[in-house]
Write an enzyme that holds these catalytic residues in place. Structure first.
Site, short mmCIF file in Angstrom:
data_model
loop_
_atom_site.label_atom_id
_atom_site.label_comp_id
_atom_site.label_asym_id
_atom_site.label_seq_id
_atom_site.Cartn_x
_atom_site.Cartn_y
_atom_site.Cartn_z
NE ARG A 78 -0.28 -0.60 4.84
CZ ARG A 78 -0.76 -0.91 6.02
NH1 ARG A 78 -2.05 -0.87 6.23
NH2 ARG A 78 0.02 -1.29 7.00
CE1 TYR B 81 -6.86 39.33 2.80
CE2 TYR B 81 -7.27 40.80 0.93
CZ TYR B 81 -7.38 40.51 2.29
OH TYR B 81 -8.00 41.39 3.14
#
Ligand code: PEP
Ligand code: MG
Length: 886
Positions: free
Chosen positions: A352, A864
């Site tokens: 994995r 922003y």
């Protein structure tokens, strides 16, 4: 007709790698490995659809399942040449859970299934090793008893310890076949005593019991907790993989191990892992025996005495290396592999995506991009933004004196100090009260998760780099030292001894998870040095980012930190926070408590030079980058004096009686301060306050301009506006001061006046407000509080329950409630832009540093986001990912 069961292994693969939702991570992985031609023991997977059916139909299985399982089982029998339940050639099975997302340690595994009083004899004959057969059987009874029958594993372990004690054995391997045989009888007696019926001898009953236990374990409290913490949905369900057993404990040519294709701590490109000769898989993970290194290099580094696999099994090691290469090539990422060697033959049990520290994640992503395996955008997308936080954690101050009392493995990086606690519950209790605690355990188990979450650091006396404590701590980004073998822990007395010292519950220790050291007391720490890989990845991210990232900061230290982390301006300077220190808060309180404008002006006159100086410093540090200064917004309850010494201090400073101060404070106290005299309301009521602040801002800008610094364009932000008229009044005051000061100094200062959007009404009236405001900044803390009618200060008490009941998917004060608060923001953006085409838009609530919220801000096209300094890198990366995904 539905298909419920998918076979794999030994030339047969029914599933595919893409069927993760149906086969679970493990099942899909097994199918994929089989497809890759790796030596996967054959088996079959029961799908997650069965789990869903099971819970929808009163814990009953779908029709036809039994027949499908039987057919799949027959195929496994044919492949391995043995039969399930056969007394001569018994097939043994492993039964494991596997949800579509990895839930380490949360679900259960049963090994050696298929052993009973008759098959165990067959296994003994077949392997020529009675000890091994009985040992497998007693392990199986213990594991099945624990996981399926719900019996406490201590019941069995106590008996095992007793046998060792009675015979003077120290190792499990010293227990002989006859001892084991008696132990099996004892174990079976325990089962009968506890349950009123014997251990199941019918192997099919065993199999269905184990399958039922896996599906049942989906809803155990610890699995539910894990899912809640990781925001994993309930309806996903788990699959069950049933597979032929292979044995790592057959003889001395057998072994079991775990390996990473790159170093999971540093990310360095080298094979990394541990193995145990003559052992089963859980021995490595549980830290019962100290594992041996995989490579000679690893052995040299740790100075261990035990030989490496590369030395003792060179042929098998070479085969393993070929598998590593094949897997990295295929998966294009670092892999975590479980393998078993049975009498010299290598079997791959699992592979994995390897868990890794953030340092390793950065290095691996950058190096894979540099190796040409992935491109730079993919490297940017592979780093979980929130995990960056751990790379920014403090390290020990190299010059600080320290007394190392024990050493262990450097299991998870970062240095941290805290009081010692010995139980997860205690860690949770004290941690919940905001105490810094270090959880000290012999080893940890999934039952300790809640305590590990609450602790600042984790220290164990046993276990390896792949032990539960190490894996989970790395995942959580907490410092962890494992296997500090000198530590002798006495849970009953609540203390441990190490290096001649006794450390009791509540004593302070420091652990350094990067070096594996345990120290007495609180050793000072320093800010981390960011690695080259961090800089490289962040530069790639910055190239993709559209959103600017600013910071919420007001002290020079914090502002410098934020700059270092790449902040592109200050999005929120909370001026009231500049008055939290002892000396200044008195002046602030004096001002708040003054009975008239004259008294306020006297206090403000003291504050003005401090503010002017502070602002000038911020402007200098930000060197021309935008700086948004918010005018004073003190919720009165946070600032009124309460304790007698606080009252005294204000009385002394103002020359009035303490009783008068106390009375005035009592008069000002509000029932609902968050909705009281705060924000711009203060400025409307007492215009002299904002006048002083405007003077300080323009004065500071003038000072910087005169000193030849970079030009700043201060953005003056008005808090808590609800109506246009409020902004109109305050803006007029600011403009008047600007005019007056510029006339006085002859220095022209460019500035902007804008507002926070924190009150739902302001969002609704955005068009009209934008006619006056040059920018909006969404104060999502208050906007959430007011939109949901949910107190920022009190909701933690019932938030747990609200999350548990699924009323909220996440705490709306951390992750924006996009459907509700987000809708208000969207509407305010639209209407605001209608009022002013070039309206500047940002966010400065806590959500500004939350990756999911940042993705939403990207969608809305905000200019922003602004967040606390330590979250600036997180926001930069999240903004880049949002741009890449849009
Ligand atoms: C807000 O409300 O989101 C905000 C930034 O202001 P404060 O947290 O200071 O109220
Ligand atoms: Mg606010």
């Amino acid at each position: 007709m539905s298909k419920w069961v998918y076979s794999f292994g030994a030339g047969k693969v029914e599933g595919t790698a893409e069927m993760v939702g149906l086969l679970g991570g493990k099942g899909a992985n097994l199918a994929e490995m089989a497809q890759l031609g790796l030596a996967v023991p054959p088996g079959f997977t029961l799908t997650t659809a069965i789990c869903s059916h099971y819970y929808q139909h009163d814990r009953r299985y779908p029709d036809g399942l039994k027949a499908e399982v039987e057919a799949a089982l027959r195929r496994v029998e044919d492949e391995v040449g043995s039969a399930f339940g056969d007394p001569e050639q018994p097939l043994l099975l492993s039964v494991r859970s596997g949800a579509p997302v990895s839930m380490p340690g949360m679900m259960d595994t049963v090994l050696n299934l298929g052993l009973n009083d008759r098959t165990v004899e067959g296994l003994a004959r077949r392997s020529g090793d009675a000890r091994f057969a009985y040992d497998s059987y007693r392990r199986f009874i213990q594991m099945y008893g624990d996981v399926v029958l719900g019996l406490d594993h201590f019941l069995f372990e106590d008996q095992l310890e007793e046998v060792k004690l009675a015979n003077g054995y120290t190792l499990d391997t010293e227990i002989g076949a006859e001892d084991l045989k008696r132990l099996i009888e004892t174990y079976q007696g325990i089962v009968k005593d506890q349950l009123g019926k014997g251990f199941p001898q019918d192997v099919h009953e065993q199999l269905w019991g184990a399958i039922g236990a896996v599906f049942g374990s989906w809803m155990t409290p610890r699995a539910v907790t894990y899912r809640r913490l990781h925001e994993i949905g309930e309806d996903m369900g788990t699959a069950v993989s049933v597979q032929a057993m292979v044995f790592g404990n057959l003889d001395n040519k057998s072994a079991t191990g775990v390996a990473f294709t790159r170093d999971p701590s540093t990310g360095e490109k080298r094979y990394y892992g541990e193995f145990l000769i003559n052992a089963q898989g859980e021995d490595v993970v549980a830290g019962i025996r100290t594992p041996q290194p995989l490579t000679i290099a690893m052995k040299a580094e740790t100075g261990g005495a035990l030989p490496a696999m590369e030395e003792v099994m060179p042929g098998t090691y070479a085969e393993l290396v070929a598998v590593f290469e094949r897997l990295e090539d295929h998966y294009r990422d670092m892999q975590d592999i479980e393998f078993t060697v049975q009498s010299g033959r290598l079997w791959i049990l699992q592979t994995r995506r390897g868990k890794r520290t953030i340092q390793a994640a950065l290095r691996i992503a950058v190096e894979l991009a540099e190796e040409g395996v992935i491109d730079r955008d993919e490297a940017v997308l592979r780093i979980e933004p929130a995990s960056l936080e751990q790379s920014l954690h403090p390290m020990l101050d190299p010059d600080a004196p320290r007394e190392v009392i024990a050493r262990g493995l450097p299991a998870s990086p970062g240095a941290v100090s805290g009081q010692v606690v010995f139980s997860a519950d205690e860690a949770e209790r004290l941690g919940g009260m905001g105490e810094a605690v270090i959880l000290v355990r012999v080893e940890t188990s999934p039952e300790d998760i809640h305590g590990m979450h609450a602790a600042r650091g984790i220290l164990t006396s046993r276990g390896g780099m792949t032990s539960h404590a190490a894996v989970v701590a790395r995942g959580m980004g907490k410092p962890c030292v494992c296997a500090a073998a000198d530590l002798v822990i006495d849970y009953r007395q609540g203390r441990f001894t190490a290096g001649g010292h006794t450390v009791a519950k509540g004593d302070l220790v420091t652990i350094d998870g990067s070096a594996g050291a345990v120290m007495l007391g609180a050793v000072p720490t320093v800010e981390p040095q960011l690695s080259g890989a961090f800089d490289t990845l962040m530069s790639w991210a910055d190239q993709r980012r559209r959103l600017k990232v600013r910071t919420n900061a007001e002290t020079p230290d914090d502002v410098r930190t934020a700059r270092r982390f790449g902040a592109e301006g200050i999005g929120l300077c909370r001026t009231e926070h500049m008055f939290f220190n002892d000396e200044r808060i008195v002046a602030m309180r004096e001002m708040i408590l003054a009975g008239d404008a004259e008294g306020r002006r006297a206090a403000l006159a003291k504050i003005l030079p401090m503010q002017r100086q502070d602002f000038a410093e911020l402007f200098e540090i930000m060197a021309g980058l935008p700086v948004t200064i918010r005018l004073l917004d003190p919720p009165l309850h946070e600032f009124l004096p309460d304790a007698p010494q606080e009252i005294e201090a204000v009385a002394r400073a103002t020359g009035v009686e303490a009783a008068t101060v106390r009375r005035r404070a009592a008069e000002l106290r509000e029932t609902n301060p968050m909705l009281g005299l705060r924000g711009c309301r203060l400025g409307v009521l007492f215009p002299e306050i904002y006048e002083m602040q405007a003077r300080a801002i323009f004065g500071a800008a003038t000072d910087v301009a005169k000193a030849g610094g970079r030009t700043v364009v201060p953005e003056i932000m008005v808090p808590l506006i609800a109506t246009t008229r409020e902004l109109e009044l305050i803006k007029a005051g600011i403009d008047a001061i600007a005019k007056e000061m510029m006339a006085e100094t002859g220095v022209a200062i460019a500035y902007q006046v804008g507002t926070m959007i924190e009150v739902p009404r302001a969002a609704l009236r955005a068009e009209q407000i934008a006619a006056l405001a040059e920018f909006f900044s969404f104060g999502t803390n208050d906007l959430t509080q007011m939109a949901l009618g949910l107190s920022r200060d009190d909701s933690a008490r019932f938030m747990e329950l609200y999350l548990a009941r699924g009323i909220f998917a996440a705490d709306p004060f951390s992750t924006l409630d996009v459907a509700g608060v987000g809708a208000l923001i969207e509407l305010a953006c639209e209407r605001g832009r209608r009022g002013r085409r070039d309206l500047k838009l940002g966010i400065c609530g806590e959500h500004g540093g939350d990756p999911a919220t940042i993705a939403f801000c990207e969608q809305l096209g905000l200019d922003y986001v602004s967040c606390s300094p330590y979250r600036v890198p997180i926001a930069r990366l999240a903004a880049a990912q949002a741009a890449l995904r849009s």
